[in-house]
Design a protein around this motif. Sequence first.
Motif, PDB file in Angstrom:
ATOM      1  N   LEU A   1      21.975  35.901  -0.806  1.00 31.96           N
ATOM      2  CA  LEU A   1      21.413  34.616  -0.407  1.00 31.96           C
ATOM      3  C   LEU A   1      20.301  34.136  -1.318  1.00 31.96           C
ATOM      4  O   LEU A   1      19.533  34.936  -1.843  1.00 31.96           O
TER       5      LEU A   1
ATOM      6  N   GLU B   1      18.157  28.914   1.450  1.00 30.05           N
ATOM      7  CA  GLU B   1      19.324  28.486   2.219  1.00 30.05           C
ATOM      8  C   GLU B   1      19.060  28.573   3.716  1.00 30.05           C
ATOM      9  O   GLU B   1      18.540  29.578   4.208  1.00 30.05           O
ATOM     10  N   SER B   2      19.470  27.528   4.418  1.00 34.88           N
ATOM     11  CA  SER B   2      19.352  27.557   5.876  1.00 34.88           C
ATOM     12  C   SER B   2      20.545  28.299   6.463  1.00 34.88           C
ATOM     13  O   SER B   2      21.617  28.376   5.849  1.00 34.88           O
ATOM     14  N   LEU B   3      20.355  28.826   7.649  1.00 31.94           N
ATOM     15  CA  LEU B   3      21.450  29.497   8.342  1.00 31.94           C
ATOM     16  C   LEU B   3      22.595  28.515   8.556  1.00 31.94           C
ATOM     17  O   LEU B   3      23.764  28.879   8.403  1.00 31.94           O
TER      18      LEU B   3
ATOM     19  N   VAL C   1      24.632  28.186   5.338  1.00 33.18           N
ATOM     20  CA  VAL C   1      25.405  29.402   5.072  1.00 33.18           C
ATOM     21  C   VAL C   1      26.610  29.469   6.004  1.00 33.18           C
ATOM     22  O   VAL C   1      27.729  29.761   5.569  1.00 33.18           O
ATOM     23  N   LEU C   2      26.398  29.178   7.282  1.00 33.49           N
ATOM     24  CA  LEU C   2      27.512  29.217   8.234  1.00 33.49           C
ATOM     25  C   LEU C   2      28.600  28.225   7.842  1.00 33.49           C
ATOM     26  O   LEU C   2      29.784  28.567   7.804  1.00 33.49           O
TER      27      LEU C   2
ATOM     28  N   SER D   1      19.784  26.168  13.761  1.00 30.73           N
ATOM     29  CA  SER D   1      20.111  26.839  12.505  1.00 30.73           C
ATOM     30  C   SER D   1      19.706  26.046  11.273  1.00 30.73           C
ATOM     31  O   SER D   1      19.584  26.630  10.195  1.00 30.73           O
TER      32      SER D   1
ATOM     33  N   ALA E   1      18.361  31.526   6.376  1.00 31.43           N
ATOM     34  CA  ALA E   1      19.484  32.450   6.531  1.00 31.43           C
ATOM     35  C   ALA E   1      19.044  33.903   6.379  1.00 31.43           C
ATOM     36  O   ALA E   1      19.600  34.780   7.043  1.00 31.43           O
TER      37      ALA E   1
ATOM     38  N   ALA F   1      18.519  36.123   9.383  1.00 32.79           N
ATOM     39  CA  ALA F   1      19.654  36.671  10.124  1.00 32.79           C
ATOM     40  C   ALA F   1      20.005  38.083   9.661  1.00 32.79           C
ATOM     41  O   ALA F   1      20.853  38.732  10.273  1.00 32.79           O
TER      42      ALA F   1
END
Length: 151
Positions: A14, A18-20, A23-24, A56, A61, A64
Amino acid sequence: MEATVNGEAVRLRLDPRESLLDVLRERLGLTGTKKGCDQGHCGACTVHLDGRRVVSCLTPAVQAGGRAVTTIEGVAGPDGGLHPLQQAFVDHDALQCGYCTPGQIMSGLACIAEGHAADDEQAREYLSGNLCRCGAYAGIVAAVRQTAGEG
């Protein structure tokens, strides 16, 4: 980063920025989680991180790492059928355009798990971080209350 996403082990390299949510959606292809305001105000991007709801879009990210992430794709039954709350949304016409629905369902599940669906007023308060531009709030609250009563 290593994490569990919807019960599956995931390992990603990562960028710390980057935000979750990104990434999702962009890296894992889990597009059920919606990007609404990208500022944490609308709740469309709500997912569960170790069982707790988070927006999110504001969650890095990297946070997590070593944790369990559950998205709307991860709430279906083992046979792929609808979760009881998803079915209640259909039954109570709690969705119109459907854009906010994944975030509403994830918040509704958390609301029920937290014990905050004892009455309509309490459910409304604990769901208030999720906006619905179509105004399906009555159906959303009814669906959450019905599902809470079944549990």
